[in-house]
Design a protein around this motif. Structure first.
Motif, short mmCIF file in Angstrom:
data_model
loop_
_atom_site.label_atom_id
_atom_site.label_comp_id
_atom_site.label_asym_id
_atom_site.label_seq_id
_atom_site.Cartn_x
_atom_site.Cartn_y
_atom_site.Cartn_z
N PHE A 128 8.62 51.95 -67.98
CA PHE A 128 9.80 52.50 -68.92
C PHE A 128 9.00 52.51 -70.77
O PHE A 128 8.29 51.77 -70.93
N CYS A 129 9.41 54.19 -71.73
CA CYS A 129 9.00 53.84 -72.76
C CYS A 129 10.19 53.99 -73.08
O CYS A 129 11.66 54.15 -72.94
N PHE A 130 10.76 53.10 -74.47
CA PHE A 130 11.12 52.29 -75.17
C PHE A 130 11.71 53.41 -76.84
O PHE A 130 10.47 53.08 -77.61
N TYR A 131 12.82 54.61 -76.70
CA TYR A 131 12.29 55.29 -78.25
C TYR A 131 12.81 54.95 -78.83
O TYR A 131 13.41 55.72 -79.61
N MET A 132 14.26 54.40 -79.27
CA MET A 132 15.10 53.38 -80.04
C MET A 132 16.04 54.71 -80.44
O MET A 132 15.99 55.41 -79.09
N MET A 149 12.17 63.90 -71.22
CA MET A 149 12.46 64.17 -69.87
C MET A 149 11.30 64.72 -68.93
O MET A 149 11.85 64.30 -68.15
N LYS A 150 10.67 64.52 -69.65
CA LYS A 150 9.23 65.37 -68.81
C LYS A 150 8.67 64.54 -68.48
O LYS A 150 7.15 64.61 -67.62
N SER A 151 8.51 63.24 -68.99
CA SER A 151 7.59 62.15 -69.54
C SER A 151 6.63 61.70 -67.79
O SER A 151 5.84 61.33 -67.89
N GLY A 152 7.64 61.81 -67.02
CA GLY A 152 7.61 60.95 -65.93
C GLY A 152 7.86 59.56 -65.39
O GLY A 152 7.62 58.87 -64.78
N LYS A 153 7.85 59.18 -67.07
CA LYS A 153 8.12 57.73 -67.07
C LYS A 153 9.49 57.86 -67.13
O LYS A 153 10.97 58.00 -67.89
N ILE A 154 10.47 56.01 -66.98
CA ILE A 154 11.77 56.08 -67.38
C ILE A 154 11.75 56.02 -69.12
O ILE A 154 11.19 55.31 -69.65
N ALA A 155 12.98 56.48 -69.30
CA ALA A 155 13.69 56.50 -71.03
C ALA A 155 14.27 55.70 -70.93
O ALA A 155 15.57 55.30 -70.49
N GLY A 208 31.48 51.99 -79.44
CA GLY A 208 30.59 50.93 -79.22
C GLY A 208 29.18 51.77 -79.30
O GLY A 208 28.96 52.81 -79.66
N GLU A 209 28.16 50.40 -79.73
CA GLU A 209 27.01 51.39 -79.70
C GLU A 209 26.03 51.46 -77.83
O GLU A 209 26.68 49.95 -77.14
N TRP A 210 25.40 51.99 -78.47
CA TRP A 210 25.15 52.70 -76.16
C TRP A 210 23.79 52.11 -75.96
O TRP A 210 22.89 52.82 -77.35
N VAL A 211 23.66 51.99 -74.60
CA VAL A 211 21.63 51.62 -74.36
C VAL A 211 21.61 53.06 -73.03
O VAL A 211 22.84 52.84 -72.78
N VAL A 212 20.94 53.95 -73.26
CA VAL A 212 21.13 55.28 -72.64
C VAL A 212 19.74 54.99 -71.97
O VAL A 212 18.43 54.89 -72.63
N ILE A 213 19.55 55.46 -70.09
CA ILE A 213 17.93 54.83 -69.91
C ILE A 213 18.43 56.01 -68.54
O ILE A 213 19.42 56.56 -68.18
N ILE A 214 17.33 56.50 -68.87
CA ILE A 214 17.29 58.07 -67.93
C ILE A 214 16.34 57.49 -67.76
O ILE A 214 14.70 57.47 -67.21
N ASP A 215 16.60 58.12 -66.12
CA ASP A 215 15.53 58.02 -64.92
C ASP A 215 14.69 58.83 -65.12
O ASP A 215 14.77 60.04 -65.29
N LYS A 216 13.33 58.98 -63.87
CA LYS A 216 12.23 59.54 -64.86
C LYS A 216 12.31 60.48 -63.16
O LYS A 216 12.85 61.07 -62.25
N THR A 217 12.00 61.82 -63.48
CA THR A 217 11.58 63.14 -63.13
C THR A 217 11.42 63.34 -61.51
O THR A 217 10.57 61.97 -61.17
N ASP A 218 12.30 63.37 -60.44
CA ASP A 218 12.08 63.20 -58.93
C ASP A 218 10.75 64.33 -59.09
O ASP A 218 11.16 65.52 -58.26
#
Length: 263
Positions: A128-132, A149-155, A208-218
């Motif tokens: 995964f990559c953390f993008y702040m 979203m096109k990176s192939g890694k969890i964001a 509230g402050e949110w953490v958003v985690i986007i799964d990698k592309t299938d």
């Protein structure tokens, strides 16, 4: 010595013993917000018999330009952001760089961090990559989200309560089937986790402050052509044989030679 001390992001009991002792023993505390730090020390029953210095993203360069290097080397000092780990979407990194450049001893204490907690809670696996935080608006924001979203890694990224609904809509517009995980109020009374496809996310309360985690592309969903359809594509032989090898029991080399011989 300078201690970089993480502080609770919600539950006060998340303070570590090392962090507590460091806060108790240091003489000088650099704070993102002195009011927040003093409130924390009061809650922890730590005396306020220290020198507090306001040091945030708007004044840290000015503060650093006037710092007494000898003071940092000879006194017990600390840096504390408002919540969580200094340097993670919070000030702190420039003071660390200052310590490195001037051979000032420092240490970073482990402790609470919202994005790490949320990633574990998501159940996603892999790199995964953390993008702040994303850029707030415009083409820069749109392009960055598409790249992520096109990176192939969890964001993993942070979002404010004012823009979380906008972010969900932006994700839906790019790939409504992508699975995402949302976390807010981590370790607080109203801690909330949401996991669903982007198209199914509906937020009733965005506070509230949110953490958003986007799964990698299938990537298995990106190839929907038959063998014969790929044969007819106007592609270089190397690329065509690579695609055909993915959906057949033949090797890429075998297919390439066959295509080459058949013209």
């Amino acid at each position: 010595m300078v201690y970089f001390i993480p502080t609770p992001i919600g539950n006060l009991d998340d303070i570590t013993k090392r962090a507590f002792l460091a806060l108790e023993n240091v003489e000088i505390i650099f704070c993102e917000d002195t009011r927040v730090t003093k409130k924390l020390l009061n809650l922890l029953n730590i005396p306020l018999n220290k020198h507090f210095i306001s040091m945030h993203s708007h004044n840290e360069l000015k503060i650093l330009s006037n710092l007494d290097i000898n003071m940092l080397k000879t006194k017990e000092c600390a840096y504390v952001s408002d919540a969580g780990m200094p340097g993670i979407s919070d000030p702190g990194s420039k003071l660390i760089q200052f310590c490195q450049e001037n051979e000032i001893p420092y240490t970073v204490l482990p402790g609470p961090s919202a994005f790490v907690t949320a990633y574990v809670a998501s159940g996603f696996e892999g790199e995964f990559c953390f993008y702040m935080f994303l850029p707030h608006k415009g083409k820069e924001r749109t392009d960055k989200l598409k790249e992520i979203m096109k990176s192939g890694k969890i964001a993993v990224l942070y979002e404010s309560p004012h823009r979380i609904a906008k972010l969900i809509k932006e994700i839906q517009d790019i790939d409504s089937e992508r699975e995402i995980f949302l976390a807010k109020e981590i370790s607080k009374i109203h801690e909330t986790y949401i996991k669903a496809k982007a198209k199914d996310i509906k937020l009733d309360n965005t506070k509230g402050e949110w953490v958003v985690i986007i799964d990698k592309t299938d990537k298995t969903k990106t190839l929907n052509l038959t063998y014969d359809e790929i044969i007819k594509l106007n592609l270089p032989l190397k690329e065509k044989s690579k695609l055909l090898a993915k959906i057949s029991d033949k090797s890429q080399k075998e297919i390439y030679n066959s295509l080459l011989n058949n013209g």
